[in-house]
Scaffold this motif. Structure first.
Motif, PDB file in Angstrom:
ATOM      1  N   PRO A   1       2.510 -18.070   9.241  1.00 24.79           N
ATOM      2  CA  PRO A   1       2.255 -16.775   8.598  1.00 24.79           C
ATOM      3  C   PRO A   1       3.440 -16.336   7.744  1.00 24.79           C
ATOM      4  CG  PRO A   1       1.662 -16.711  10.925  1.00 24.79           C
ATOM      5  CD  PRO A   1       2.402 -17.992  10.714  1.00 24.79           C
ATOM      6  N   LEU A   2       3.155 -15.558   6.700  1.00 27.06           N
ATOM      7  CA  LEU A   2       4.203 -15.029   5.836  1.00 27.06           C
ATOM      8  C   LEU A   2       4.755 -13.739   6.431  1.00 27.06           C
ATOM      9  CD1 LEU A   2       2.587 -15.407   2.292  1.00 27.06           C
ATOM     10  CD2 LEU A   2       4.341 -16.874   3.308  1.00 27.06           C
ATOM     11  N   ASP A   3       6.063 -13.575   6.327  1.00 23.22           N
ATOM     12  CA  ASP A   3       6.705 -12.324   6.707  1.00 23.22           C
ATOM     13  C   ASP A   3       7.177 -11.651   5.419  1.00 23.22           C
ATOM     14  OD1 ASP A   3       8.149 -10.213   7.662  1.00 23.22           O
ATOM     15  OD2 ASP A   3       9.650 -11.415   8.727  1.00 23.22           O
TER      16      ASP A   3
ATOM     17  N   ALA B   1      -0.935 -11.249   5.528  1.00 24.10           N
ATOM     18  CA  ALA B   1       0.352 -10.560   5.635  1.00 24.10           C
ATOM     19  C   ALA B   1       0.230  -9.104   5.192  1.00 24.10           C
ATOM     20  CB  ALA B   1       1.404 -11.280   4.808  1.00 24.10           C
ATOM     21  N   LEU B   2      -0.527  -8.844   4.129  1.00 21.55           N
ATOM     22  CA  LEU B   2      -0.694  -7.471   3.653  1.00 21.55           C
ATOM     23  C   LEU B   2      -1.424  -6.614   4.685  1.00 21.55           C
ATOM     24  CD1 LEU B   2      -1.579  -8.082  -0.120  1.00 21.55           C
ATOM     25  CD2 LEU B   2       0.472  -6.938   0.776  1.00 21.55           C
ATOM     26  N   ARG B   3      -2.289  -7.229   5.462  1.00 18.97           N
ATOM     27  CA  ARG B   3      -3.040  -6.474   6.477  1.00 18.97           C
ATOM     28  C   ARG B   3      -2.170  -6.069   7.667  1.00 18.97           C
ATOM     29  NH1 ARG B   3      -8.136  -5.988   4.937  1.00 18.97           N
ATOM     30  NH2 ARG B   3      -9.034  -7.570   3.538  1.00 18.97           N
ATOM     31  N   THR B   4      -0.930  -6.561   7.701  1.00 20.24           N
ATOM     32  CA  THR B   4      -0.001  -6.154   8.760  1.00 20.24           C
ATOM     33  C   THR B   4       0.998  -5.105   8.289  1.00 20.24           C
ATOM     34  OG1 THR B   4       1.680  -7.851   8.285  1.00 20.24           O
ATOM     35  CG2 THR B   4      -0.160  -8.493   9.710  1.00 20.24           C
ATOM     36  N   VAL B   5       0.939  -4.739   7.003  1.00 18.59           N
ATOM     37  CA  VAL B   5       1.907  -3.772   6.474  1.00 18.59           C
ATOM     38  C   VAL B   5       1.601  -2.384   7.024  1.00 18.59           C
ATOM     39  CG1 VAL B   5       2.793  -2.653   4.388  1.00 18.59           C
ATOM     40  CG2 VAL B   5       2.305  -5.107   4.377  1.00 18.59           C
ATOM     41  N   PRO B   6       2.568  -1.726   7.646  1.00 18.01           N
ATOM     42  CA  PRO B   6       2.329  -0.383   8.191  1.00 18.01           C
ATOM     43  C   PRO B   6       1.865   0.586   7.100  1.00 18.01           C
ATOM     44  CG  PRO B   6       4.424  -1.258   8.973  1.00 18.01           C
ATOM     45  CD  PRO B   6       3.935  -2.201   7.922  1.00 18.01           C
ATOM     46  N   GLY B   7       0.920   1.442   7.444  1.00 20.37           N
ATOM     47  CA  GLY B   7       0.459   2.457   6.518  1.00 20.37           C
ATOM     48  C   GLY B   7      -0.556   1.987   5.508  1.00 20.37           C
ATOM     49  N   ILE B   8      -0.958   0.707   5.586  1.00 19.66           N
ATOM     50  CA  ILE B   8      -1.940   0.166   4.640  1.00 19.66           C
ATOM     51  C   ILE B   8      -3.183  -0.256   5.428  1.00 19.66           C
ATOM     52  CG2 ILE B   8      -2.393  -1.486   2.795  1.00 19.66           C
ATOM     53  CD1 ILE B   8      -0.117   0.407   2.165  1.00 19.66           C
ATOM     54  N   PRO B   9      -4.168   0.611   5.526  1.00 15.22           N
ATOM     55  CA  PRO B   9      -5.395   0.240   6.236  1.00 15.22           C
ATOM     56  C   PRO B   9      -6.207  -0.768   5.432  1.00 15.22           C
ATOM     57  CG  PRO B   9      -5.650   2.391   5.216  1.00 15.22           C
ATOM     58  CD  PRO B   9      -4.209   1.997   5.019  1.00 15.22           C
ATOM     59  N   ASP B  10      -7.161  -1.408   6.097  1.00 15.60           N
ATOM     60  CA  ASP B  10      -7.979  -2.420   5.431  1.00 15.60           C
ATOM     61  C   ASP B  10      -8.702  -1.866   4.211  1.00 15.60           C
ATOM     62  OD1 ASP B  10      -7.166  -4.272   7.249  1.00 15.60           O
ATOM     63  OD2 ASP B  10      -9.028  -4.338   8.386  1.00 15.60           O
ATOM     64  N   SER B  11      -9.020  -0.572   4.222  1.00 18.87           N
ATOM     65  CA  SER B  11      -9.724   0.029   3.093  1.00 18.87           C
ATOM     66  C   SER B  11      -8.883   0.065   1.833  1.00 18.87           C
ATOM     67  CB  SER B  11     -10.165   1.457   3.447  1.00 18.87           C
ATOM     68  OG  SER B  11      -9.042   2.278   3.736  1.00 18.87           O
ATOM     69  N   GLN B  12      -7.579  -0.166   1.950  1.00 15.66           N
ATOM     70  CA  GLN B  12      -6.675  -0.156   0.792  1.00 15.66           C
ATOM     71  C   GLN B  12      -6.253  -1.568   0.392  1.00 15.66           C
ATOM     72  OE1 GLN B  12      -4.943   4.086   2.376  1.00 15.66           O
ATOM     73  NE2 GLN B  12      -3.447   2.640   1.582  1.00 15.66           N
ATOM     74  N   ILE B  13      -7.047  -2.549   0.831  1.00 15.52           N
ATOM     75  CA  ILE B  13      -6.806  -3.956   0.468  1.00 15.52           C
ATOM     76  C   ILE B  13      -8.123  -4.548  -0.005  1.00 15.52           C
ATOM     77  CG2 ILE B  13      -6.084  -6.233   1.307  1.00 15.52           C
ATOM     78  CD1 ILE B  13      -4.481  -4.774   3.495  1.00 15.52           C
ATOM     79  N   ILE B  14      -8.092  -5.272  -1.125  1.00 16.85           N
ATOM     80  CA  ILE B  14      -9.306  -5.937  -1.598  1.00 16.85           C
ATOM     81  C   ILE B  14      -9.016  -7.412  -1.869  1.00 16.85           C
ATOM     82  CG2 ILE B  14     -10.298  -3.846  -2.609  1.00 16.85           C
ATOM     83  CD1 ILE B  14      -9.582  -5.028  -5.389  1.00 16.85           C
TER      84      ILE B  14
ATOM     85  N   TYR C   1       8.152  -8.656  -5.491  1.00 15.17           N
ATOM     86  CA  TYR C   1       7.146  -7.595  -5.534  1.00 15.17           C
ATOM     87  C   TYR C   1       6.497  -7.387  -4.170  1.00 15.17           C
ATOM     88  CZ  TYR C   1       7.293  -7.601 -10.701  1.00 15.17           C
ATOM     89  OH  TYR C   1       7.679  -7.484 -12.011  1.00 15.17           O
ATOM     90  N   LEU C   2       6.109  -8.479  -3.512  1.00 18.48           N
ATOM     91  CA  LEU C   2       5.478  -8.367  -2.199  1.00 18.48           C
ATOM     92  C   LEU C   2       6.448  -7.786  -1.171  1.00 18.48           C
ATOM     93  CD1 LEU C   2       3.599 -11.795  -2.127  1.00 18.48           C
ATOM     94  CD2 LEU C   2       2.510  -9.537  -2.124  1.00 18.48           C
ATOM     95  N   HIS C   3       7.695  -8.220  -1.230  1.00 23.33           N
ATOM     96  CA  HIS C   3       8.716  -7.729  -0.305  1.00 23.33           C
ATOM     97  C   HIS C   3       8.899  -6.223  -0.462  1.00 23.33           C
ATOM     98  CE1 HIS C   3      12.549  -7.414   1.841  1.00 23.33           C
ATOM     99  NE2 HIS C   3      12.983  -6.723   0.796  1.00 23.33           N
ATOM    100  N   LEU C   4       8.993  -5.754  -1.691  1.00 25.90           N
ATOM    101  CA  LEU C   4       9.226  -4.333  -1.909  1.00 25.90           C
ATOM    102  C   LEU C   4       8.006  -3.500  -1.530  1.00 25.90           C
ATOM    103  CD1 LEU C   4      11.273  -4.704  -5.161  1.00 25.90           C
ATOM    104  CD2 LEU C   4      12.094  -3.678  -3.038  1.00 25.90           C
ATOM    105  N   PHE C   5       6.824  -4.022  -1.791  1.00 30.30           N
ATOM    106  CA  PHE C   5       5.620  -3.301  -1.370  1.00 30.30           C
ATOM    107  C   PHE C   5       5.611  -3.132   0.147  1.00 30.30           C
ATOM    108  CE2 PHE C   5       1.266  -3.087   0.151  1.00 30.30           C
ATOM    109  CZ  PHE C   5       0.728  -2.066  -0.640  1.00 30.30           C
ATOM    110  N   ALA C   6       5.898  -4.205   0.854  1.00 34.85           N
ATOM    111  CA  ALA C   6       5.844  -4.170   2.316  1.00 34.85           C
ATOM    112  C   ALA C   6       6.923  -3.280   2.914  1.00 34.85           C
ATOM    113  CB  ALA C   6       5.960  -5.586   2.877  1.00 34.85           C
ATOM    114  N   THR C   7       8.118  -3.302   2.339  1.00 33.33           N
ATOM    115  CA  THR C   7       9.225  -2.557   2.933  1.00 33.33           C
ATOM    116  C   THR C   7       9.291  -1.102   2.472  1.00 33.33           C
ATOM    117  OG1 THR C   7      10.729  -3.393   1.213  1.00 33.33           O
ATOM    118  CG2 THR C   7      10.628  -4.614   3.303  1.00 33.33           C
TER     119      THR C   7
END
Length: 364
Positions: free
Chosen positions: A3-5, A37-50, A107-113
């Motif tokens: 898995p990606l961190d 990995a995006l589905r594990t980011v705090p504050g980002i529910p599944d409804s905000q991922i496509i 970009y992914l790192h900054l979005f997640a953090t």
């Protein structure tokens, strides 16, 4: 697959992305990992991922008033014995290191953090899309613009193209026209009985060679246009006068011109007669830099170096939506698509740090 961190440092994340081969049309494994990995980011529910095909997007919805889009493509050119990555003397080698997995990693790192960080100044949308390196009809960002344009809405868009850590604003438009000359076929021993179409192209080529390229300053970025013959073709047989010949002419135009204006300019400049046919083969719009937009001001302050993008990139897909866009990522584009593709790890760190400063600085 491991898995990606996304919270790991951008250099390590770049290495992890490079180690998952993803040539065009084969991005599924990497898209799966990024989506998970995006589905594990705090504050980002599944409804905000496509997920659309192998294009994945996620967004914060914190009501911060302005939105910045961070977009990068998943695909690379075919792997050429340069995966997995190799790190030596501060340089990361490997397929996709510069084009553009290092930019996407930042970009992914900054979005997640930053997703739940109180310092975040803008809501964020991150888009990891498929098929940038092949024909436009496969482009995942283009598909998303057509199917879900609201996901490309924002105040500023950044593309993780390699820019050496500078901001390259907007991009030029490009079009290609086919100029076909018509003549009459004959045996070359009796050439006077024919009409050599290839010879008719000579004044057209000469005219294009003498083109005076326009230079224009837009928002402090200087764009230089160019009109060039990029292909010539005419042949029937070694003993035959050709009755048809064509030249492919490429026009790179500044983003203050529309595609229609650019095409009209080429038609007017070539001023072809009845013995010629002019066909528009393809066309893509440019993108205005938009550096005078409030959302761009802190980016310029954080990075410092700004210049015009003298090629075409996917920033142009945001122009029809009214979203200013810039290119910003680590790496020298000279190394893109090469077997010795490489990026300095210090530049990955630098771009991530500058981008963090921008994303946590509120516009005046």
């Amino acid at each position: 697959m491991t898995p990606l961190d996304l919270t790991s440092d951008p250099v390590s994340l770049t290495a992890a992305l490079v180690d998952v081969p993803s040539p065009s049309h084969e991005e599924k494994n990497l898209a799966d990992l990024i989506e998970a990995a995006l589905r594990t980011v705090p504050g980002i529910p599944d409804s905000q991922i496509i997920r659309r095909g192998n294009t994945v997007a996620a967004a914060t919805r914190r009501g911060l008033g302005r939105r910045v889009i961070l977009a990068g493509h998943l695909d690379t050119v075919p792997v050429a014995g340069n995966v997995p990555h190799r790190l030596a003397d501060g340089i990361m080698h490997g397929c996709g290191t510069v084009d553009m997995k290092s930019g996407l990693a930042a970009y992914l790192h900054l979005f997640a953090t930053l997703a739940t960080d109180p310092a975040l100044a803008f809501d964020l949308t991150v888009i990891a899309y498929e098929c940038e390196e092949v024909e436009s009809r496969f482009n995942g960002l283009g598909h998303l613009a057509a199917s879900d344009p609201e996901w490309l809405a924002g105040d500023l868009a950044l593309l993780g193209e390699p820019t050496g850590g500078a901001v390259e604003a907007g991009c030029q438009g490009t079009l290609r026209v086919r100029v076909t000359a018509h003549g009459a076929r004959a045996h070359s021993a009796r050439s006077w009985l024919g009409d050599n179409a290839a010879h008719k192209l000579a004044p057209v080529v000469s005219r294009v060679a003498g083109y005076r390229a326009r230079t224009i300053d837009i928002d402090g970025c200087v764009y230089r246009e160019g009109l060039n013959v990029v292909r010539l073709e005419s042949f029937v047989a070694n003993n035959t006068i050709p009755d048809e010949a064509y030249a492919m002419v490429n026009y790179r135009f500044a983003p203050d011109r529309s595609e229609e204006e650019a095409f009209a300019h080429v038609v007017e400049f070539l001023a072809l007669g009845e013995d010629f046919t002019l066909t528009l083969e393809d066309s893509s719009p440019g993108a205005l830099p938009g550096l005078n937009q409030p959302a761009a001001v802190p980016l310029i302050a954080a990075v410092g170096e700004v210049r015009a993008k003298l090629g075409w990139t996917d920033v142009a897909r945001f122009t029809p939506l009214g979203v200013p866009a810039v290119n910003f990522g680590p790496g020298d584009p000279v190394f893109a698509h090469r077997m010795d593709e490489q990026v300095p790890v210090a530049q990955i760190t630098q771009v991530a740090a500058q981008l963090r400063t921008f994303l946590t600085t509120r516009p005046a």
